[in-house]
Design an enzyme around this catalytic site. Structure first.
Site, PDB file in Angstrom:
ATOM      1  N   LYS A  11       1.238   3.840 -10.455  1.00  0.00           N
ATOM      2  CA  LYS A  11       0.519   3.125  -9.398  1.00  0.00           C
ATOM      3  C   LYS A  11      -0.948   3.571  -9.283  1.00  0.00           C
ATOM      4  O   LYS A  11      -1.339   4.599  -9.840  1.00  0.00           O
ATOM      5  CB  LYS A  11       1.247   3.320  -8.068  1.00  0.00           C
ATOM      6  CG  LYS A  11       2.632   2.658  -8.050  1.00  0.00           C
ATOM      7  CD  LYS A  11       3.295   2.866  -6.699  1.00  0.00           C
ATOM      8  CE  LYS A  11       4.630   2.172  -6.602  1.00  0.00           C
ATOM      9  NZ  LYS A  11       5.230   2.363  -5.262  1.00  0.00           N
ATOM     10  N   PHE A  59       5.534  -3.968   5.891  1.00  0.00           N
ATOM     11  CA  PHE A  59       4.687  -3.232   4.947  1.00  0.00           C
ATOM     12  C   PHE A  59       4.180  -4.090   3.787  1.00  0.00           C
ATOM     13  O   PHE A  59       3.409  -3.615   2.951  1.00  0.00           O
ATOM     14  CB  PHE A  59       5.434  -2.013   4.397  1.00  0.00           C
ATOM     15  CG  PHE A  59       6.686  -2.363   3.629  1.00  0.00           C
ATOM     16  CD1 PHE A  59       6.627  -2.692   2.290  1.00  0.00           C
ATOM     17  CD2 PHE A  59       7.926  -2.344   4.258  1.00  0.00           C
ATOM     18  CE1 PHE A  59       7.774  -3.009   1.579  1.00  0.00           C
ATOM     19  CE2 PHE A  59       9.086  -2.655   3.561  1.00  0.00           C
ATOM     20  CZ  PHE A  59       9.005  -2.992   2.213  1.00  0.00           C
ATOM     21  N   THR A  93      11.808   7.833  -2.715  1.00  0.00           N
ATOM     22  CA  THR A  93      10.578   7.130  -2.345  1.00  0.00           C
ATOM     23  C   THR A  93       9.677   8.003  -1.479  1.00  0.00           C
ATOM     24  O   THR A  93       8.467   8.061  -1.684  1.00  0.00           O
ATOM     25  CB  THR A  93      10.917   5.823  -1.592  1.00  0.00           C
ATOM     26  OG1 THR A  93      11.762   5.028  -2.430  1.00  0.00           O
ATOM     27  CG2 THR A  93       9.671   5.043  -1.249  1.00  0.00           C
ATOM     28  N   ARG A 104       7.595  12.226  -7.947  1.00  0.00           N
ATOM     29  CA  ARG A 104       7.060  12.013  -6.600  1.00  0.00           C
ATOM     30  C   ARG A 104       6.857  13.324  -5.854  1.00  0.00           C
ATOM     31  O   ARG A 104       5.882  13.462  -5.108  1.00  0.00           O
ATOM     32  CB  ARG A 104       7.948  11.051  -5.822  1.00  0.00           C
ATOM     33  CG  ARG A 104       7.806   9.617  -6.338  1.00  0.00           C
ATOM     34  CD  ARG A 104       8.694   8.666  -5.622  1.00  0.00           C
ATOM     35  NE  ARG A 104       8.408   7.278  -5.979  1.00  0.00           N
ATOM     36  CZ  ARG A 104       9.314   6.330  -5.986  1.00  0.00           C
ATOM     37  NH1 ARG A 104      10.573   6.588  -5.642  1.00  0.00           N
ATOM     38  NH2 ARG A 104       8.985   5.099  -6.325  1.00  0.00           N
ATOM     39  N   ASN A 114       2.960   6.718  -3.448  1.00  0.00           N
ATOM     40  CA  ASN A 114       3.999   7.537  -4.071  1.00  0.00           C
ATOM     41  C   ASN A 114       3.970   7.529  -5.597  1.00  0.00           C
ATOM     42  O   ASN A 114       4.939   7.901  -6.239  1.00  0.00           O
ATOM     43  CB  ASN A 114       5.381   7.169  -3.525  1.00  0.00           C
ATOM     44  CG  ASN A 114       5.795   5.755  -3.855  1.00  0.00           C
ATOM     45  OD1 ASN A 114       5.119   5.047  -4.587  1.00  0.00           O
ATOM     46  ND2 ASN A 114       6.916   5.341  -3.312  1.00  0.00           N
ATOM     47  N   HIS A 117       6.625   3.557  -9.708  1.00  0.00           N
ATOM     48  CA  HIS A 117       7.681   2.588  -9.381  1.00  0.00           C
ATOM     49  C   HIS A 117       8.646   2.571 -10.548  1.00  0.00           C
ATOM     50  O   HIS A 117       8.243   2.725 -11.699  1.00  0.00           O
ATOM     51  CB  HIS A 117       7.087   1.180  -9.205  1.00  0.00           C
ATOM     52  CG  HIS A 117       8.121   0.095  -9.262  1.00  0.00           C
ATOM     53  ND1 HIS A 117       8.832  -0.303  -8.157  1.00  0.00           N
ATOM     54  CD2 HIS A 117       8.591  -0.641 -10.308  1.00  0.00           C
ATOM     55  CE1 HIS A 117       9.684  -1.255  -8.517  1.00  0.00           C
ATOM     56  NE2 HIS A 117       9.556  -1.481  -9.820  1.00  0.00           N
TER      57      HIS A 117
END
EC number: 2.7.4.6
Length: 144
Positions: A11, A59, A93, A104, A114, A117
């Site tokens: 990410k 969210f 998560t 993570r 975080n 994915h």
């Protein structure tokens, strides 16, 4: 031995902090192979489409904005029980609940940022892989 594929995203927060190589090393250390990868800057349409299952949740808009905030790396991983193994490597998560030594726990800034994915099932993996990759972009490598 069940060889399967899973889908992964590094990410924007992790790309910005130059963690691509560190994350790739950790993936390969597990014995999984990266058989396709590309760097993208997601459009609003791509981010909304990819996370369509979350549309309507509180969210959703923040998630879409975050995924558009910088480049991401999308990749296809292949290996024995790849979906479960990659989810274990990622950790929960919420990085505060993630197992010590997971991606993570080691790299995430917060639950929102975080870092990675991963597909949550073989069916999700197939759908997510097809969202970003044509079959001819995936290059299986022989296991030695």
């Amino acid at each position: 031995m069940t060889i399967e594929r899973t889908f992964s995203i590094v990410k924007p927060d992790a790309v910005k902090r130059n963690l691509i190589g560190a994350i790739y090393r950790r993936i390969e250390k597990t014995g999984m192979q990266i058989v396709a990868a590309k760097m993208l800057r997601l459009t609003k349409e791509q981010a909304e489409g990819f996370y369509a299952e979350h549309e309507g949740k509180e969210f959703f808009d923040e998630l879409v904005a975050y995924m558009m905030s910088g480049p991401v790396m999308v990749q296809v991983l292949e290996g024995e029980n790849a979906v479960v193994r990659y989810r274990e490597l990622m950790g929960k998560t919420n990085p505060e609940e993630a197992a010590c030594g997971s991606l993570r726990a080691d790299y995430a800034i917060s639950m929102r940022y975080n870092s990675v994915h991963g597909a949550d099932s073989p069916e999700s993996a197939a759908r997510e892989i097809a969202y970003f990759f044509a079959e001819d972009e995936i290059c299986p490598r022989p296991v030695e």
